[in-house]
Design a protein around this motif. Structure first.
Motif, PDB file in Angstrom:
ATOM      1  N   TYR B  87      19.102 -57.020 -21.837  1.00 28.94           N
ATOM      2  CA  TYR B  87      19.425 -57.051 -20.420  1.00 28.94           C
ATOM      3  C   TYR B  87      20.827 -57.631 -20.197  1.00 28.94           C
ATOM      4  O   TYR B  87      21.146 -58.707 -20.716  1.00 28.94           O
ATOM      5  CB  TYR B  87      18.434 -57.931 -19.659  1.00 28.94           C
ATOM      6  N   PHE B 101      16.907 -59.178 -13.099  1.00 30.67           N
ATOM      7  CA  PHE B 101      16.761 -58.322 -14.272  1.00 30.67           C
ATOM      8  C   PHE B 101      16.642 -56.867 -13.856  1.00 30.67           C
ATOM      9  O   PHE B 101      15.879 -56.534 -12.973  1.00 30.67           O
ATOM     10  CB  PHE B 101      15.499 -58.699 -15.056  1.00 30.67           C
ATOM     11  N   GLY B 102      17.394 -55.991 -14.542  1.00 31.57           N
ATOM     12  CA  GLY B 102      17.188 -54.562 -14.384  1.00 31.57           C
ATOM     13  C   GLY B 102      16.187 -54.098 -15.425  1.00 31.57           C
ATOM     14  O   GLY B 102      15.335 -54.870 -15.864  1.00 31.57           O
ATOM     15  N   THR B 103      16.298 -52.854 -15.848  1.00 35.81           N
ATOM     16  CA  THR B 103      15.376 -52.328 -16.856  1.00 35.81           C
ATOM     17  C   THR B 103      15.954 -52.393 -18.258  1.00 35.81           C
ATOM     18  O   THR B 103      15.258 -52.151 -19.223  1.00 35.81           O
ATOM     19  CB  THR B 103      14.965 -50.880 -16.539  1.00 35.81           C
TER      20      THR B 103
END
Lengths: 113, 111
Positions: B87, B101-103
């Motif tokens: 991340y 947080f993204g993916t």
């Protein structure tokens, strides 16, 4: 060298039951956090405590309550569990000065039937 | 906080360098770039962070472009244990820190 300790590691609940997830850190950090992570997704912040005596809502606070018991401990409570709260829950802690990184526990895997 | 863009997945051969890119074109002057990784459902692990200079620690190197609109995390000699989701997160280095947080990028290191 425990760091952040979460209990329990696994739990299965029935819809409507209540549950408290426990988190303790031994790094003397001021800030603590609760996240949830659903399958295939990143972590989402539920609640956080910037310092002892304060708590604030994160992105997804509905259905949860928190208590900052003391500097070491930060608990997350589900008052009436719902299947949509099935997730992995992570606790983290950090200092706030100079962008110190967050340290995470190993998670609590919670299933609600 | 600035938004980041990462490729969803990458492959790397064991022993080779893994270079993970991240775009953060809307980054502000006081925002740092942080990298975390998550190994198979464990809690996320901090790797490295930086503002504008390149940074190196025992785990990885972080290269930030001069305009700060993108960065690359480098694992110099990837091992099978480096297989994880990585991340890239941008946030200010002042005040209370709240990570978004993204993916992330799923890195698969193969023999």
């Amino acid at each position: 060298n425990a760091g952040v300790t979460q209990t329990p590691k696994f739990q299965v609940l029935k819809t409507g039951q209540s549950m408290t997830l426990q988190c303790a850190q031994d790094m003397n950090h001021n800030s603590m956090y609760w996240y949830r992570q659903d399958p295939g997704m990143g972590l989402r912040l539920i609640y956080y405590s910037a310092s002892e005596g304060t708590t604030d809502k994160g992105e997804v606070p509905n259905g949860y309550n928190v208590s900052r018991l003391n500097k070491r401990e930060f608990s997350l409570r589900l008052e009436s569990a719902a299947p949509s709260q099935t997730s992995v829950y992570f606790c983290a802690s950090s200092e706030v000065l100079h962008g110190q990184p967050q340290h995470f526990g190993d998670g609590t895997r919670l299933s609600i039937l | 906080d600035a938004k980041t863009t990462q490729p969803p997945s990458m492959d790397c051969a064991e022993g080779r360098a893994a270079n993970l890119p991240c775009n953060h074109s809307t980054i502000s002057g006081n925002e740092y770039v942080y990298w975390y990784r998550q190994i198979h459902s464990q809690g996320p692990q901090y790797i490295i962070h930086g503002l504008k200079n390149n940074e190196t620690n025992e785990m990885a190197s972080l290269i930030i472009t001069e305009d700060r609109k993108s960065s690359t995390l480098i694992l110099p000699h990837a091992t099978l244990r480096d297989t994880a989701v990585y991340y890239c997160i941008v946030r200010p280095n002042t005040g209370f820190q709240k990570l978004v947080f993204g993916t992330g990028t799923r890195l698969l290191v193969s023999p």
